[in-house]
Design a protein around this motif. Structure first.
Motif, PDB file in Angstrom:
ATOM      1  N   GLY A 202      -0.764 -17.778 -14.004  1.00 18.98           N
ATOM      2  CA  GLY A 202      -0.149 -16.597 -14.590  1.00 18.98           C
ATOM      3  C   GLY A 202      -1.051 -15.382 -14.626  1.00 18.98           C
ATOM      4  N   VAL A 203      -2.017 -15.306 -13.712  1.00 19.93           N
ATOM      5  CA  VAL A 203      -2.934 -14.170 -13.646  1.00 19.93           C
ATOM      6  C   VAL A 203      -2.583 -13.326 -12.431  1.00 19.93           C
ATOM      7  N   PHE A 204      -2.403 -12.028 -12.634  1.00 21.56           N
ATOM      8  CA  PHE A 204      -2.056 -11.145 -11.528  1.00 21.56           C
ATOM      9  C   PHE A 204      -3.293 -10.862 -10.677  1.00 21.56           C
ATOM     10  N   ASP A 205      -3.111 -10.891  -9.351  1.00 20.09           N
ATOM     11  CA  ASP A 205      -4.204 -10.710  -8.398  1.00 20.09           C
ATOM     12  C   ASP A 205      -4.350  -9.232  -8.033  1.00 20.09           C
ATOM     13  N   PHE A 206      -5.091  -8.495  -8.850  1.00 20.14           N
ATOM     14  CA  PHE A 206      -5.316  -7.070  -8.572  1.00 20.14           C
ATOM     15  C   PHE A 206      -6.239  -6.873  -7.375  1.00 20.14           C
ATOM     16  N   GLU A 207      -7.217  -7.733  -7.235  1.00 20.44           N
ATOM     17  CA  GLU A 207      -8.260  -7.552  -6.226  1.00 20.44           C
ATOM     18  C   GLU A 207      -7.697  -7.491  -4.812  1.00 20.44           C
ATOM     19  N   ASN A 208      -6.716  -8.306  -4.515  1.00 21.17           N
ATOM     20  CA  ASN A 208      -6.176  -8.386  -3.157  1.00 21.17           C
ATOM     21  C   ASN A 208      -4.898  -7.580  -2.948  1.00 21.17           C
ATOM     22  N   HIS A 209      -4.598  -6.679  -3.888  1.00 18.86           N
ATOM     23  CA  HIS A 209      -3.390  -5.865  -3.759  1.00 18.86           C
ATOM     24  C   HIS A 209      -3.692  -4.385  -4.035  1.00 18.86           C
ATOM     25  N   PRO A 210      -4.444  -3.736  -3.156  1.00 13.92           N
ATOM     26  CA  PRO A 210      -4.741  -2.309  -3.348  1.00 13.92           C
ATOM     27  C   PRO A 210      -3.471  -1.467  -3.273  1.00 13.92           C
ATOM     28  N   LEU A 211      -3.479  -0.386  -4.007  1.00 14.17           N
ATOM     29  CA  LEU A 211      -2.293   0.475  -4.051  1.00 14.17           C
ATOM     30  C   LEU A 211      -2.373   1.534  -2.956  1.00 14.17           C
ATOM     31  N   ASN A 212      -2.113   1.114  -1.738  1.00 13.17           N
ATOM     32  CA  ASN A 212      -2.046   2.014  -0.598  1.00 13.17           C
ATOM     33  C   ASN A 212      -0.626   1.980  -0.029  1.00 13.17           C
ATOM     34  N   PRO A 213      -0.004   3.144   0.194  1.00 15.37           N
ATOM     35  CA  PRO A 213       1.374   3.143   0.713  1.00 15.37           C
ATOM     36  C   PRO A 213       1.467   2.539   2.106  1.00 15.37           C
ATOM     37  N   VAL A 214       2.541   1.807   2.333  1.00 12.15           N
ATOM     38  CA  VAL A 214       2.816   1.215   3.648  1.00 12.15           C
ATOM     39  C   VAL A 214       4.210   1.669   4.069  1.00 12.15           C
ATOM     40  N   TYR A 215       4.271   2.524   5.080  1.00 14.45           N
ATOM     41  CA  TYR A 215       5.547   3.101   5.496  1.00 14.45           C
ATOM     42  C   TYR A 215       6.146   2.399   6.717  1.00 14.45           C
ATOM     43  N   LEU A 216       5.344   1.764   7.535  1.00 15.42           N
ATOM     44  CA  LEU A 216       5.729   1.057   8.758  1.00 15.42           C
ATOM     45  C   LEU A 216       6.142   1.979   9.898  1.00 15.42           C
ATOM     46  N   ARG A 217       6.587   3.176   9.587  1.00 10.73           N
ATOM     47  CA  ARG A 217       6.903   4.137  10.658  1.00 10.73           C
ATOM     48  C   ARG A 217       6.668   5.551  10.148  1.00 10.73           C
ATOM     49  N   LYS A 218       6.666   6.496  11.059  1.00 12.21           N
ATOM     50  CA  LYS A 218       6.428   7.889  10.706  1.00 12.21           C
ATOM     51  C   LYS A 218       7.658   8.484  10.016  1.00 12.21           C
ATOM     52  N   SER A 219       7.415   9.456   9.163  1.00 13.65           N
ATOM     53  CA  SER A 219       8.509  10.149   8.481  1.00 13.65           C
ATOM     54  C   SER A 219       9.222  11.087   9.448  1.00 13.65           C
ATOM     55  N   ASP A 220      10.420  11.504   9.073  1.00 11.25           N
ATOM     56  CA  ASP A 220      11.168  12.469   9.887  1.00 11.25           C
ATOM     57  C   ASP A 220      10.373  13.760  10.060  1.00 11.25           C
ATOM     58  N   ALA A 221       9.672  14.189   8.995  1.00 13.29           N
ATOM     59  CA  ALA A 221       8.886  15.416   9.068  1.00 13.29           C
ATOM     60  C   ALA A 221       7.763  15.289  10.094  1.00 13.29           C
ATOM     61  N   GLN A 222       7.091  14.124  10.105  1.00 12.76           N
ATOM     62  CA  GLN A 222       6.019  13.901  11.074  1.00 12.76           C
ATOM     63  C   GLN A 222       6.543  13.917  12.503  1.00 12.76           C
ATOM     64  N   ILE A 223       7.669  13.234  12.713  1.00 11.92           N
ATOM     65  CA  ILE A 223       8.255  13.172  14.048  1.00 11.92           C
ATOM     66  C   ILE A 223       8.670  14.560  14.519  1.00 11.92           C
ATOM     67  N   HIS A 224       9.264  15.344  13.595  1.00 11.89           N
ATOM     68  CA  HIS A 224       9.702  16.695  13.938  1.00 11.89           C
ATOM     69  C   HIS A 224       8.495  17.580  14.271  1.00 11.89           C
ATOM     70  N   PHE A 225       7.428  17.443  13.459  1.00  9.58           N
ATOM     71  CA  PHE A 225       6.224  18.254  13.693  1.00  9.58           C
ATOM     72  C   PHE A 225       5.571  17.881  15.025  1.00  9.58           C
ATOM     73  N   GLU A 226       5.454  16.589  15.309  1.00 15.37           N
ATOM     74  CA  GLU A 226       4.824  16.160  16.542  1.00 15.37           C
ATOM     75  C   GLU A 226       5.650  16.545  17.756  1.00 15.37           C
ATOM     76  N   GLY A 227       6.982  16.588  17.584  1.00 14.43           N
ATOM     77  CA  GLY A 227       7.843  17.015  18.674  1.00 14.43           C
ATOM     78  C   GLY A 227       7.635  18.474  19.010  1.00 14.43           C
ATOM     79  N   LYS A 228       7.360  19.276  17.989  1.00 10.85           N
ATOM     80  CA  LYS A 228       7.128  20.709  18.204  1.00 10.85           C
ATOM     81  C   LYS A 228       5.768  20.988  18.836  1.00 10.85           C
TER      82      LYS A 228
END
Length: 231
Positions: A202-228
């Motif tokens: 019943g102990v939460f594993d903080f050490e192995n779960h850093p709070l970094n966002p995982v998006y798996l793909r680029k946002s619409d804004a990124q795709i639009h910017f890179e297209g330009k």
């Protein structure tokens, strides 16, 4: 030990408060208002549900780290990091897909999580459980519904918002052998986020779960910017 968990991975929001390994409070909200407007009242309710409870008594904070809505994730992760810094307590991030899959950890069938990623794609991973314990988890990916279905196999439990969007496709491709959850169980559960990273003691594993966002793909804004820019 008190733990507070929050998911804003999709349009709805979920939060939970644990005392040791016991769930004290869980609340879910589906609203067309932005998370920034709906979250604060929910947080206040979650904390005040315990007499004399204050945010500075919480020992750790957990957020859904993605995949999911870019805007929603940023709001939820920012709030959890802000609360963590304000009271000098640790924070952690857990996969949004885990926050769905672990609602079904007693399933005897493979659990295929499919979150609707729009653009005719899903965020997906396949889980295998035994007696409530995770035995195997496939890679997290953004892919076509067909790819997610084929990775899960015909005789699987399909859960998540994407499993409802593509239900007809799933039924057709599995020859009606697929099993589905109730629609009310398709969202990311803050309670399941915590449970997925709990040890047997019943102990939460903080050490192995850093709070970094995982998006798996680029946002619409990124795709639009890179297209330009031709990047």
């Amino acid at each position: 030990m008190y733990l507070f968990a929050l998911s804003t991975a999709e349009q709805g929001a979920s939060m939970a408060l644990f005392e040791d390994n016991n769930l004290v409070f869980e609340s879910s909200l589906f609203s067309r208002k932005s998370h920034s407007k709906a979250l604060l009242p929910m947080v206040v309710q979650a904390v005040e549900i315990r007499d004399g409870m204050r945010v500075d008594r919480i020992d750790g904070f957990i957020a859904a780290r993605g995949p999911g809505s870019f805007t929603g994730l940023r709001i939820g992760i920012s709030m959890i990091k802000g609360l963590s810094m304000a009271v000098s307590k640790p924070c952690a991030g857990v996969s949004s897909l885990d926050g769905i899959a672990f609602r079904f950890c007693h399933s005897q069938k493979p659990v295929c999580v499919m979150m609707d990623a729009k653009r005719r794609e899903v965020y997906s991973a396949v889980y295998h459980f035994h007696d409530g314990k995770l035995i195997q988890k496939g890679p997290e990916m953004v892919c076509s519904p067909e790819t997610a279905i084929d990775r899960a196999g015909f005789d699987a439990l399909f859960v998540g918002s994407g499993s409802k969007v593509y239900r007809e496709k799933i039924c057709s491709r599995t020859h009606d052998k697929a099993v589905f959850s109730y629609p009310s169980m398709d969202g990311v559960s803050a309670c399941a986020l915590v449970i997925s990273a709990m040890s047997d003691k019943g102990v939460f594993d903080f050490e192995n779960h850093p709070l970094n966002p995982v998006y798996l793909r680029k946002s619409d804004a990124q795709i639009h910017f890179e297209g330009k820019t031709g990047a």
